[in-house]
Design an enzyme around this catalytic site. Sequence first.
Site, PDB file in Angstrom:
ATOM      1  N   SER A 539       0.915  -1.392  -0.039  1.00  0.00           N
ATOM      2  CA  SER A 539       0.089  -0.001   0.076  1.00  0.00           C
ATOM      3  C   SER A 539       0.942   1.187   0.076  1.00  0.00           C
ATOM      4  O   SER A 539       1.843   1.478  -0.897  1.00  0.00           O
ATOM      5  CB  SER A 539      -0.946   0.024   1.036  1.00  0.00           C
ATOM      6  OG  SER A 539      -1.992   0.936   1.036  1.00  0.00           O
ATOM      7  N   ASP A 624      -9.311  -4.340  -5.543  1.00  0.00           N
ATOM      8  CA  ASP A 624      -8.725  -3.265  -4.392  1.00  0.00           C
ATOM      9  C   ASP A 624      -9.541  -1.925  -4.520  1.00  0.00           C
ATOM     10  O   ASP A 624      -9.650  -1.302  -5.705  1.00  0.00           O
ATOM     11  CB  ASP A 624      -7.334  -3.021  -4.833  1.00  0.00           C
ATOM     12  CG  ASP A 624      -6.616  -2.431  -3.760  1.00  0.00           C
ATOM     13  OD1 ASP A 624      -7.167  -1.610  -2.883  1.00  0.00           O
ATOM     14  OD2 ASP A 624      -5.451  -2.727  -3.642  1.00  0.00           O
ATOM     15  N   HIS A 659      -7.939  -4.976  -1.345  1.00  0.00           N
ATOM     16  CA  HIS A 659      -6.796  -4.505  -0.744  1.00  0.00           C
ATOM     17  C   HIS A 659      -6.056  -5.322   0.310  1.00  0.00           C
ATOM     18  O   HIS A 659      -4.863  -5.311   0.475  1.00  0.00           O
ATOM     19  CB  HIS A 659      -7.016  -2.998  -0.075  1.00  0.00           C
ATOM     20  CG  HIS A 659      -5.862  -2.134   0.131  1.00  0.00           C
ATOM     21  ND1 HIS A 659      -4.917  -1.767  -0.843  1.00  0.00           N
ATOM     22  CD2 HIS A 659      -5.378  -1.694   1.232  1.00  0.00           C
ATOM     23  CE1 HIS A 659      -4.201  -1.137  -0.426  1.00  0.00           C
ATOM     24  NE2 HIS A 659      -4.201  -1.044   0.918  1.00  0.00           N
TER      25      HIS A 659
END
Length: 685
Positions: A539, A624, A659
């Site tokens: 991330s 995501d 995610h």
Amino acid sequence: MTKTLTPPVAKKVPHTMTHHQHQRTDNYYWMRDDNRQDAQILDHLHAENAYCEALMNDHKTLQDQLFEEMKGRIVKDDSTVPVKDGRFWYMSEVSGDDEYARHYRGCDEAMSDKQLLLDVNQLAEAYEFFELGDMAVSPNDSLLAYSEDIDGRRIYTVRFKDLQSGEMLPDVLTETEGEVVWANDSKTVFYVRKDLQTLLGYQVYRHVLGTPQSDDQLVYEEQDRQFYMGLGKSRDESEIYIHLAATETTDILALSADEPLGEFTPLLARTPGHEYGLDKLGEYYYLVSNREAKNFRLLRATKETLSEPEQWQELIAHREHVLLEGMELFHSHYVVTERELGQIRFVVHDYSGSSYQLKFDDACFYAGLGYNPEPEAETVRVYYSSLTTPSSIYDFTLAGGKKTLKKQQRVLGEFNAEHYASERLHIRVRDGVEVPVSLVYRKDRFNKDGTNPLLQYGYGAYGITIDPNFSSNTLSLLDRGFVYAIAHIRGSEMLGRHWYEQGKKAHKQNSFNDFEDVTRALVEQGYGAADKIFASGGSAGGLLMGAVVNQAPELYRGIGCHVPFLDVLTTMLDESIPLTTNEYDEWGNPNDEADYHTILAYSPYDNLRAADYPNILVTTGLHDSQVQYWEPMKWVAKLRELKTDSNLLLFKTDMDAGHGGASGRFKSLHEKALEMAFFIGLLEG
């Protein structure tokens, strides 16, 4: 690893963007498809997956071995420590090869009459991806509200179950943030509705059981899209809260939980730059506030004085080198979480002014307050772990701090904590500050002579601190001679609020420099071999990886780059993409020319160039909701075009996940095994 296969080559379709008289051309802009249905894009992702699988085929046996190692350390039949909440005790269990938990409640701590609330395995049975969001039992203990996400986009559906009959209610709430808060009448709930384009929660609705969702009442809408929205309830359950949080500003609105048809009203005037946490117990409100206190202080007010900050009573003053992170209120005491020199601690205060600190043994560790729903409790539950100590649950008596170990994570196999050692270093970087580094290694496999492989992890954003926590998965690397290091770079709050502020917006470059300088120092000090250094991040940590390989690609043999935020400038200029407008205070607003050029200077996608890059493994999820799949997809395509080396560049997309990666306690291990096999395979040649 076999390198003779030809990697997928993406077509180039020039797309020109001009801002502040500066022009950029993006040849891979076409890879964005908000609906995730474009056949050409899906075919390319499948081709990348096939290429990744083919190139890793030589190490399929190793990957399977790593998966079985990690799975083999996990206790298949396990349960949480029961916790009392109201009349009942609550716990969860996992068993056998089940991916998900079963949730129970009982009338006593022994759970002798336990009642099944939810079997998540049954809920997930029909789906490739399943995540249980919130679970909330009604105040009268007769109904359960729970939320579920079935595609990884973090768009939750709320359902209701009658706990007496076991029947599902017809009420279904769609397109929610996942949180559910009950009013005290046990028939009214509040939830946050999501904007399906930006995926931001921005509206609060009131739902009365037995009515269709179409009849739900909008009770609040936030117009400023820089704010995240959440719901909560006060410690004494007398008030329901709407929590609004921008990067640098907090706002809280309240409603009496006994009057659900009333209106939410602000508790304090919204003040830019004022961040605070608030809770209520009895007649007092307690605030952890940065008002005139960069590292926060603790204050107390009544309903009458809450709107007049000058009349707030200070319970804990601001301290320059101590960050006040949070509090938990009990009738007899309150417990505050603090951090000094990077280390968490808990201080127990009574309401007459006396205090003491809870004690732990390890030199560096992670600890956090556990679930403590009962303000009348005489003990506080604490989670504890270190790089060498498995996760542990303790109860401390509030009156004196007597510690009782309720449970410690069992690690199956040949694990012995005495075989491992951890250290906390402070490494001076290029501008003179000292960056904390936590590291762990297996004693009989480590020599401080610059011969060991080393994996360095980092994140460095949002003020999130990656504390040194035990991971049974990491043992697979340590047992093979790896040193594992966490670089606590600027952008976290490891050393207080200033540490965070020096790693964001105009100071973001500090995060990248810190990470690079830590790598160089670990090699110089003999913790890792110069030709066996690996790095990993996900991330915002994926952004860190992208920036570091642009500025110092020669340092790393291999990189793991997961759900990475790589196309920073284009994303932050697009207000239709999730997590854009409400993150201007983190990255800067590129509609401002100065911020535009600051981001342009480090944005990984914009700074790719013709150069030799390390071996890189990139992973993402098609669904995501935080970092869109096309960011790593574009980055990989552009990097394939520009890189001048023959090193591996592998790209794996989970076509079912978001995610957080694959759901379930075992499925996610395949992703970890892939990265480990990638790194170990590079050492084997």
